[in-house]
Design a protein around this motif. Structure first.
Motif, PDB file in Angstrom:
ATOM      1  N   VAL A 160       1.036  -1.174  -0.058  1.00 34.03           N
ATOM      2  CA  VAL A 160       0.411   0.047   0.011  1.00 34.03           C
ATOM      3  C   VAL A 160       1.075   1.179   0.813  1.00 34.03           C
ATOM      4  O   VAL A 160       0.570   2.030  -0.484  1.00 34.03           O
ATOM      5  N   ASP A 161       1.838   1.517   0.732  1.00 31.65           N
ATOM      6  CA  ASP A 161       2.959   1.937   0.422  1.00 31.65           C
ATOM      7  C   ASP A 161       3.086   3.134  -0.687  1.00 31.65           C
ATOM      8  O   ASP A 161       3.467   4.358  -0.973  1.00 31.65           O
ATOM      9  N   VAL A 162       3.308   1.948  -1.947  1.00 32.40           N
ATOM     10  CA  VAL A 162       4.076   2.058  -2.856  1.00 32.40           C
ATOM     11  C   VAL A 162       2.892   2.754  -3.709  1.00 32.40           C
ATOM     12  O   VAL A 162       3.218   3.878  -3.866  1.00 32.40           O
ATOM     13  N   THR A 163       0.841   2.690  -3.315  1.00 35.10           N
ATOM     14  CA  THR A 163       0.521   3.539  -4.156  1.00 35.10           C
ATOM     15  C   THR A 163      -0.226   4.732  -3.659  1.00 35.10           C
ATOM     16  O   THR A 163      -0.120   5.398  -3.987  1.00 35.10           O
ATOM     17  N   VAL A 164       0.216   4.602  -2.022  1.00 35.97           N
ATOM     18  CA  VAL A 164      -0.418   6.024  -1.842  1.00 35.97           C
ATOM     19  C   VAL A 164       0.404   6.908  -1.582  1.00 35.97           C
ATOM     20  O   VAL A 164       0.519   8.377  -2.135  1.00 35.97           O
ATOM     21  N   VAL A 165       2.037   6.759  -1.818  1.00 38.28           N
ATOM     22  CA  VAL A 165       2.388   7.877  -2.265  1.00 38.28           C
ATOM     23  C   VAL A 165       2.780   8.692  -3.479  1.00 38.28           C
ATOM     24  O   VAL A 165       2.651   9.986  -3.795  1.00 38.28           O
ATOM     25  N   ALA A 166       2.264   7.349  -4.850  1.00 44.87           N
ATOM     26  CA  ALA A 166       2.073   7.814  -5.990  1.00 44.87           C
ATOM     27  C   ALA A 166       1.649   8.787  -6.145  1.00 44.87           C
ATOM     28  O   ALA A 166       1.305   9.870  -6.397  1.00 44.87           O
ATOM     29  N   ILE A 167       0.388   7.794  -5.275  1.00 44.74           N
ATOM     30  CA  ILE A 167      -1.212   9.268  -5.240  1.00 44.74           C
ATOM     31  C   ILE A 167      -0.710  10.019  -5.023  1.00 44.74           C
ATOM     32  O   ILE A 167      -1.452  11.944  -4.992  1.00 44.74           O
ATOM     33  N   ALA A 168      -0.433  10.781  -3.797  1.00 44.55           N
ATOM     34  CA  ALA A 168       0.472  11.956  -3.026  1.00 44.55           C
ATOM     35  C   ALA A 168       0.833  12.750  -3.295  1.00 44.55           C
ATOM     36  O   ALA A 168       1.015  13.431  -3.112  1.00 44.55           O
ATOM     37  N   LEU A 169       1.419  12.736  -4.313  1.00 42.33           N
ATOM     38  CA  LEU A 169       3.041  13.137  -4.568  1.00 42.33           C
ATOM     39  C   LEU A 169       2.214  14.551  -4.587  1.00 42.33           C
ATOM     40  O   LEU A 169       3.058  15.861  -4.453  1.00 42.33           O
ATOM     41  N   PRO A 170       1.604  14.369  -5.955  1.00 42.62           N
ATOM     42  CA  PRO A 170       1.258  16.391  -5.532  1.00 42.62           C
ATOM     43  C   PRO A 170       0.901  17.262  -4.971  1.00 42.62           C
ATOM     44  O   PRO A 170       1.640  18.762  -4.374  1.00 42.62           O
ATOM     45  N   ALA A 171       0.182  16.931  -3.961  1.00 43.42           N
ATOM     46  CA  ALA A 171      -0.226  17.242  -2.419  1.00 43.42           C
ATOM     47  C   ALA A 171       1.164  17.458  -1.862  1.00 43.42           C
ATOM     48  O   ALA A 171       1.821  18.372  -0.890  1.00 43.42           O
ATOM     49  N   ILE A 172       2.017  16.603  -1.894  1.00 38.53           N
ATOM     50  CA  ILE A 172       3.426  16.687  -0.889  1.00 38.53           C
ATOM     51  C   ILE A 172       4.050  17.205  -1.752  1.00 38.53           C
ATOM     52  O   ILE A 172       4.821  18.489  -0.444  1.00 38.53           O
ATOM     53  N   GLN A 173       3.869  17.949  -2.675  1.00 36.57           N
ATOM     54  CA  GLN A 173       4.956  18.737  -3.947  1.00 36.57           C
ATOM     55  C   GLN A 173       4.615  20.490  -3.170  1.00 36.57           C
ATOM     56  O   GLN A 173       5.116  21.222  -3.298  1.00 36.57           O
ATOM     57  N   GLY A 228      -1.611  -9.696  -0.581  1.00 39.97           N
ATOM     58  CA  GLY A 228      -0.712  -8.750  -1.682  1.00 39.97           C
ATOM     59  C   GLY A 228      -0.559  -7.983  -3.048  1.00 39.97           C
ATOM     60  O   GLY A 228      -1.051  -6.929  -3.026  1.00 39.97           O
ATOM     61  N   GLY A 229      -1.654  -8.966  -3.327  1.00 46.73           N
ATOM     62  CA  GLY A 229      -2.096  -8.334  -4.845  1.00 46.73           C
ATOM     63  C   GLY A 229      -3.421  -6.674  -4.477  1.00 46.73           C
ATOM     64  O   GLY A 229      -3.883  -6.304  -5.559  1.00 46.73           O
ATOM     65  N   ALA A 230      -4.014  -7.312  -3.837  1.00 43.90           N
ATOM     66  CA  ALA A 230      -5.031  -6.223  -3.064  1.00 43.90           C
ATOM     67  C   ALA A 230      -4.890  -4.810  -2.863  1.00 43.90           C
ATOM     68  O   ALA A 230      -5.027  -3.712  -2.434  1.00 43.90           O
ATOM     69  N   GLY A 231      -3.177  -4.684  -2.195  1.00 47.21           N
ATOM     70  CA  GLY A 231      -2.723  -3.688  -1.619  1.00 47.21           C
ATOM     71  C   GLY A 231      -2.085  -2.369  -2.706  1.00 47.21           C
ATOM     72  O   GLY A 231      -3.015  -1.217  -1.852  1.00 47.21           O
ATOM     73  N   ALA A 232      -2.910  -2.661  -3.537  1.00 50.14           N
ATOM     74  CA  ALA A 232      -2.312  -1.667  -4.903  1.00 50.14           C
ATOM     75  C   ALA A 232      -3.280  -1.225  -4.709  1.00 50.14           C
ATOM     76  O   ALA A 232      -3.827   0.286  -4.606  1.00 50.14           O
ATOM     77  N   ALA A 233      -4.856  -1.597  -5.194  1.00 51.69           N
ATOM     78  CA  ALA A 233      -6.105  -1.021  -5.071  1.00 51.69           C
ATOM     79  C   ALA A 233      -6.274  -0.054  -3.498  1.00 51.69           C
ATOM     80  O   ALA A 233      -6.975   0.694  -3.825  1.00 51.69           O
ATOM     81  N   LEU A 234      -6.202  -0.612  -2.358  1.00 50.69           N
ATOM     82  CA  LEU A 234      -6.783   0.145  -1.323  1.00 50.69           C
ATOM     83  C   LEU A 234      -5.706   0.499  -0.871  1.00 50.69           C
ATOM     84  O   LEU A 234      -6.320   2.154  -0.456  1.00 50.69           O
ATOM     85  N   TRP A 238      -0.935  11.547   7.013  1.00 48.35           N
ATOM     86  CA  TRP A 238      -1.848  10.588   6.649  1.00 48.35           C
ATOM     87  C   TRP A 238      -1.675   9.150   6.685  1.00 48.35           C
ATOM     88  O   TRP A 238      -1.926   8.118   7.291  1.00 48.35           O
ATOM     89  N   VAL A 239      -1.622   9.596   5.271  1.00 52.73           N
ATOM     90  CA  VAL A 239      -0.797   7.815   4.489  1.00 52.73           C
ATOM     91  C   VAL A 239       0.315   7.175   4.696  1.00 52.73           C
ATOM     92  O   VAL A 239       0.593   5.950   5.540  1.00 52.73           O
ATOM     93  N   PHE A 240       1.518   8.334   6.009  1.00 55.85           N
ATOM     94  CA  PHE A 240       2.423   7.653   7.065  1.00 55.85           C
ATOM     95  C   PHE A 240       1.952   7.307   8.183  1.00 55.85           C
ATOM     96  O   PHE A 240       2.548   6.093   8.935  1.00 55.85           O
ATOM     97  N   PHE A 241       1.065   8.293   9.060  1.00 57.75           N
ATOM     98  CA  PHE A 241       0.973   7.863  10.089  1.00 57.75           C
ATOM     99  C   PHE A 241      -0.132   6.644  10.340  1.00 57.75           C
ATOM    100  O   PHE A 241      -0.028   6.283  11.593  1.00 57.75           O
ATOM    101  N   VAL A 242      -0.970   6.541   9.479  1.00 62.87           N
ATOM    102  CA  VAL A 242      -1.605   5.317   9.605  1.00 62.87           C
ATOM    103  C   VAL A 242      -0.656   3.917   9.616  1.00 62.87           C
ATOM    104  O   VAL A 242      -1.211   3.048  10.289  1.00 62.87           O
TER     105      VAL A 242
END
Length: 440
Positions: free
Chosen positions: A14-27, A133-139, A152-156
């Motif tokens: 999950v940590d791979v997916t969430v960071v990819a989606i969160a990049l605009p906000a982090i930037q 493991g396969g469900a992690g990317a979607a979640l 929050w994606v890190f704190f969780v």
């Protein structure tokens, strides 16, 4: 124990997916430049992929239980640091430490499973592991969009990780290590080589397959693997026994995990663009649309775990690749929203079965004292597949920044062709030398 380890692995994915989606906000919040933004996305995968073989060897030498706990503890602490980051330097350091913890925990956890179960139980356990493991990317998409902000994606990870640490410490029995040494020279070579290849594959998506940015790191990585092969043939206590890498079930398992991960990543990568750019979905709606794919993967992995002892690796792999090919072809041929979701869910079902076949083939041919290194090798090729999958489909769908149905259809047809070619290769794979049972 199995579900706890599976959930811990899901957290890493999950940590791979969430960071990819969160990049605009982090930037926006941290003022990241282009280079810092790219490294935020890739440094976790580079460290994770580069150090997994070393993490697996550490599990064999020291015992997998203590490596699981140490790796998970480091991952949780690094997640807290990432959430508190006020600038790019702290964030990049935390992401690298997350990758280090994940590289220790992931192969060690799979080693615990391989050493705790056997026969039919091992096949079913691998089904559960692959399903989570396969469900992690979607979640990951849902975790991000349901939260109050990118920290929050890190704190969780912190409360979930601490709870897992306590439960795993209580419920995972100590497993003895084989003793010996880790071979620092061999570890440095394979880590540098793996990181270089992963970096080159990731760069191919941005610069093309024949660019300097792609060819130079890939060539350096391949040279590093040549030196690593010479090292393990001459070292008194090599990081990997060369004989293990010559076993046909091991080679088959590595090939299957590479293809399966590339196909799965392709589904999410292409689907994200199609749903958001062509159908106008929000990130939240895209995440919800991926849930059927996640459920398909879970179902395919679970059923494959039950079928593997009776049918064997070849039958499960071939069936899974055929189903994945059919689902991807449907998505390519009719890019309506409904058909896309159904087709990619079918593809997820097939890919889930291939994940289980890959692990089953690998662990049918390794001894308990090799389980950590085998897990590390399997996880390394998982990372290779992810990087290669994104690079390949983004290169085929070269007009992705000016999207159209035709552009994305080319990516899906390409992925379907890869699944079909892998199916033919699995059919032609020689049976001689395979272990009985699951590798049949």
């Amino acid at each position: 124990m199995l579900w706890l380890l599976g959930i811990a692995q899901l957290m890493l994915i999950v940590d791979v997916t969430v960071v990819a989606i969160a990049l605009p906000a982090i930037q926006v919040d941290l003022g990241l430049g282009r280079s810092e933004l790219a490294w935020t996305a890739s440094i976790y995968a580079l460290v994770f992929g580069g150090l997994m073989l070393l993490g697996g060897k550490a599990a064999d030498v020291l015992g997998p239980r203590r490596v699981v706990l140490a790796g998970l503890g480091l991952f949780v602490a690094a997640s807290l640091l990432a959430g508190l980051a006020g600038g790019p330097q702290v964030l990049l350091t935390a992401r690298a430490l997350q990758g280090l913890g994940a590289a220790a925990m992931s192969p060690a956890a799979l080693s615990v499973i391989a050493r705790s179960f056997s026969g039919d139980e091992l096949a079913r356990a691998l089904g559960v592991w692959s399903a989570l493991g396969g469900a992690g990317a979607a979640l990951g998409v849902l975790v991000l969009t349901a939260g109050p902000g990118w920290p929050w994606v890190f704190f969780v990870n912190v409360p979930v990780g601490v709870l897992l640490l306590v439960c795993l410490a209580l419920w995972v029995r100590p497993l003895p290590g084989s003793g010996g040494r880790l071979d620092p020279a061999g570890a440095a070579l394979v880590t540098a080589a793996t990181a270089a290849v992963v970096y080159g594959l990731v760069s191919a998506g941005d610069y093309g397959w024949v660019s300097v940015q792609t060819l130079v790191p890939v060539a350096a990585g391949l040279l590093g693997y040549v030196l690593f092969w010479r090292r393990i043939r001459s070292a008194a206590e090599p990081l990997v026994d060369p004989a293990m890498l010559r076993r046909r079930p091991v080679v088959l398992g590595l090939g299957l995990i590479f293809v399966a991960t590339a196909l799965m990543i392709s589904v999410f990568f292409l689907g994200s663009f199609v749903l958001q750019q062509l159908h106008g979905f929000t990130a939240w709606e895209t995440g919800l649309s991926f849930l059927p794919v996640a459920f398909g993967t879970i179902l395919g992995s679970t059923l494959a775990g039950r079928m593997l002892p009776a049918r064997g690796v070849r039958a499960v792999a071939v069936a899974g690749l055929l189903i994945a090919c059919a689902g991807l072809a449907a998505a390519a041929g009719i890019l309506s929203m409904t058909v896309l979701i159904i087709g990619t869910s079918v593809a997820g079902f097939g890919v889930g079965a291939v994940f289980v076949a890959a692990a089953g083939s690998m662990f049918s041919a390794v001894q308990p004292q090799e389980a950590g290194v085998a897990s590390g090798a399997l996880s390394t090729f998982h990372e290779f597949g992810a990087a290669a999958g994104v690079s390949a489909v983004s290169s085929v769908a070269a007009g992705i920044m000016t999207p159209s149905f035709g552009v994305f259809a080319g990516g899906y047809w390409f992925a379907a062709a890869i699944a079909a070619a892998a199916c033919l290769a699995a059919l032609a794979w020689p049976r001689k030398g395979a272990a009985a049972g699951m590798a049949g």
